[in-house]
Motif scaffolding. Sequence first.
Motif, short mmCIF file in Angstrom:
data_model
loop_
_atom_site.label_atom_id
_atom_site.label_comp_id
_atom_site.label_asym_id
_atom_site.label_seq_id
_atom_site.Cartn_x
_atom_site.Cartn_y
_atom_site.Cartn_z
N LEU A 160 -12.63 -12.03 -1.74
CA LEU A 160 -11.79 -11.11 -0.98
C LEU A 160 -10.60 -11.85 -0.37
O LEU A 160 -9.48 -11.32 -0.33
CB LEU A 160 -12.62 -10.44 0.12
N ILE A 161 -10.83 -13.06 0.11
CA ILE A 161 -9.74 -13.85 0.68
C ILE A 161 -8.75 -14.24 -0.41
O ILE A 161 -7.52 -14.21 -0.20
CB ILE A 161 -10.29 -15.08 1.41
N ALA A 162 -9.26 -14.62 -1.57
CA ALA A 162 -8.37 -14.94 -2.69
C ALA A 162 -7.50 -13.74 -3.05
O ALA A 162 -6.32 -13.90 -3.41
CB ALA A 162 -9.19 -15.41 -3.90
N GLU A 163 -8.06 -12.54 -2.93
CA GLU A 163 -7.27 -11.33 -3.20
C GLU A 163 -6.19 -11.15 -2.14
O GLU A 163 -5.06 -10.75 -2.46
CB GLU A 163 -8.20 -10.11 -3.24
N HIS A 164 -6.51 -11.43 -0.88
CA HIS A 164 -5.49 -11.38 0.18
C HIS A 164 -4.32 -12.32 -0.17
O HIS A 164 -3.14 -11.96 -0.02
CB HIS A 164 -6.07 -11.85 1.52
N VAL A 165 -4.65 -13.53 -0.59
CA VAL A 165 -3.63 -14.52 -0.91
C VAL A 165 -2.79 -14.04 -2.09
O VAL A 165 -1.56 -14.15 -2.09
CB VAL A 165 -4.28 -15.89 -1.20
N ASP A 166 -3.45 -13.50 -3.10
CA ASP A 166 -2.74 -13.00 -4.27
C ASP A 166 -1.81 -11.85 -3.89
O ASP A 166 -0.66 -11.77 -4.37
CB ASP A 166 -3.74 -12.55 -5.33
N TRP A 167 -2.29 -10.96 -3.04
CA TRP A 167 -1.45 -9.85 -2.56
C TRP A 167 -0.20 -10.38 -1.89
O TRP A 167 0.92 -9.94 -2.17
CB TRP A 167 -2.25 -8.99 -1.57
N ALA A 168 -0.37 -11.35 -0.98
CA ALA A 168 0.76 -11.88 -0.24
C ALA A 168 1.79 -12.52 -1.16
O ALA A 168 3.00 -12.27 -1.06
CB ALA A 168 0.27 -12.90 0.80
N PHE A 324 5.53 -14.34 12.20
CA PHE A 324 4.29 -14.31 11.42
C PHE A 324 3.59 -12.97 11.62
O PHE A 324 3.73 -12.33 12.67
CB PHE A 324 3.36 -15.44 11.86
N ALA A 325 2.85 -12.55 10.61
CA ALA A 325 2.09 -11.30 10.69
C ALA A 325 0.79 -11.47 9.91
O ALA A 325 0.66 -12.38 9.08
CB ALA A 325 2.90 -10.14 10.13
N SER A 326 -0.15 -10.59 10.18
CA SER A 326 -1.46 -10.72 9.53
C SER A 326 -1.91 -9.42 8.89
O SER A 326 -1.45 -8.33 9.25
CB SER A 326 -2.51 -11.18 10.55
N LEU A 327 -2.78 -9.56 7.95
CA LEU A 327 -3.49 -8.44 7.33
C LEU A 327 -4.96 -8.81 7.35
O LEU A 327 -5.31 -9.96 7.06
CB LEU A 327 -3.03 -8.23 5.89
N TYR A 328 -5.81 -7.87 7.73
CA TYR A 328 -7.23 -8.21 7.76
C TYR A 328 -8.07 -7.08 7.16
O TYR A 328 -7.64 -5.93 7.09
CB TYR A 328 -7.71 -8.53 9.17
N ARG A 329 -9.24 -7.45 6.73
CA ARG A 329 -10.27 -6.51 6.29
C ARG A 329 -11.39 -6.65 7.30
O ARG A 329 -11.90 -7.76 7.49
CB ARG A 329 -10.74 -6.87 4.89
N PRO A 330 -11.83 -5.57 7.96
CA PRO A 330 -12.76 -5.73 9.08
C PRO A 330 -14.16 -6.17 8.69
O PRO A 330 -14.89 -6.70 9.52
CB PRO A 330 -12.77 -4.35 9.72
N THR A 331 -14.54 -5.94 7.44
CA THR A 331 -15.90 -6.29 7.04
C THR A 331 -15.93 -6.54 5.54
O THR A 331 -14.92 -6.37 4.84
CB THR A 331 -16.90 -5.19 7.43
N HIS A 332 -17.06 -6.97 5.04
CA HIS A 332 -17.24 -7.09 3.59
C HIS A 332 -18.65 -6.59 3.29
O HIS A 332 -19.55 -6.64 4.12
CB HIS A 332 -17.05 -8.53 3.11
N MET A 333 -18.83 -6.10 2.07
CA MET A 333 -20.08 -5.40 1.73
C MET A 333 -20.96 -6.22 0.79
O MET A 333 -21.87 -5.70 0.16
CB MET A 333 -19.77 -4.03 1.14
#
Length: 449
Positions: A160-168, A324-333
């Motif tokens: 999920l974190i790798a996806e965040h990085v890819d999105w950015a 700076f700004a952030s994007l977060y996902r509150p949980t993981h399943m």
Amino acid sequence: MNLSRMLLQRENDGDPVRVGIIGCGKFGAMYLSQARLTKGVHVVGIADLNVARAKETLAHIGWEPERFAASSFDEAEKSRSTFVTEDSAALINNGGLDVLIEATGDPAAGIRHCLSAINHGLHVVMVNVEADVVAGPLLARKAELAGVVYSLAWGDQPALIAEHVDWARTCGFTVVSAGKGTRYLPTFHQSTPETVWDHFGWDLEVVKRGRLNPKMFNSFLDGTKSGIEMSAVCNATGLTPQPDGLAFPPCSRFDLAEVCKPAAFGGTLTHSGTTEVVSSLNRDGSEVPGHLQYGTYVVIEGETDYARYCFEEYQMLPDSSFRFASLYRPTHMIGLELGVSVASAALRKEPTGSPVTFNSDVVATAKRDLKEGEVLDGEGGFCVWGKQTPARRSLDEGYLPLGLAQHVKLKRAVPEGAPLRWGDVDIDSDDDAVKVRREMEAMFAAPNA
């Protein structure tokens, strides 16, 4: 966003994605609970050392008895049911799979299963992140050469974190930091399976109902799992660890851009382009309001005034400077989401995160004063915890990878807090996991390997 439609087409064509899984523990059970409901997927076989327990788990998660009543792989394929066996080699060798899920949590077993699956032309979804940080870059390279996919597990935080990085990066942003939340206090590094539930904050009824393994969950608490997961992220994205590893600063989900930016800009990080894990507890033990204990995040930099104006206008969780700004996902399943990796590998031939470099390692670190002659008990145990360390430093200093710090005897005493070295333990150089690790070190030790 078309994976479900692609799976439905496979279902309608009578050609479902054929899946095998090794390990029917917590993660495996979570995946299997959803796999029985996913059209276009057929779990052909499940391998677990304890077949009776695996079958009891399947009943516990809602599988009907007839669904796992097959007496062979051939019967399972013909009847669209599932064969449960203790023979992982037979599962890999049977010739009826598209994707193998490795979910044992044992680094040596994971490496062995992965190599065998690659040799048999199977895509591999590596839930076993412990194996990934021991030799993942090498395993991914071997998979690529064989024309199959080696993938991190969607639902687990590294993917999920790798996806965040890819999105950015796809949006043209510089990634300042990426990571997750956890429950952390400095004293937790000394936590053991006997004390884990005292620190975790869960009611014992939840522990019992969830059939939670104290050794496994202790690895989350003592800092090991954070080191493992952030190393997997670094190796999959090219981010680099901080020189002394993770600092676990207390932080809410709304303050990520303020805290997880470089110290030169008022944050806590040594540099931009790194990983950090934020704590849901203040250092006095009180809970951080709005914490991110189960979530993931990325912090980005706005490199123009216009981008920073947008951060402010659209309330993109900026820091006080709006740089700076952030994007977060509150949980993981966790395993409930693993089907995304299975479908992506089988249908798109794309991993949901995969190691491309060796930037970060996880080093066995003494939880207490260790005595000569003691036998190490690995991740989440009584002896060592795993600290994220720059790979170059780990190689130069001869540090012992956490994944190999199990069932090995100490040749000398090691003081509390010190990293262990290869020379501190009796290592079997003929062990397959050791040989693969050494091969990986040789391949990726050179710059730009």
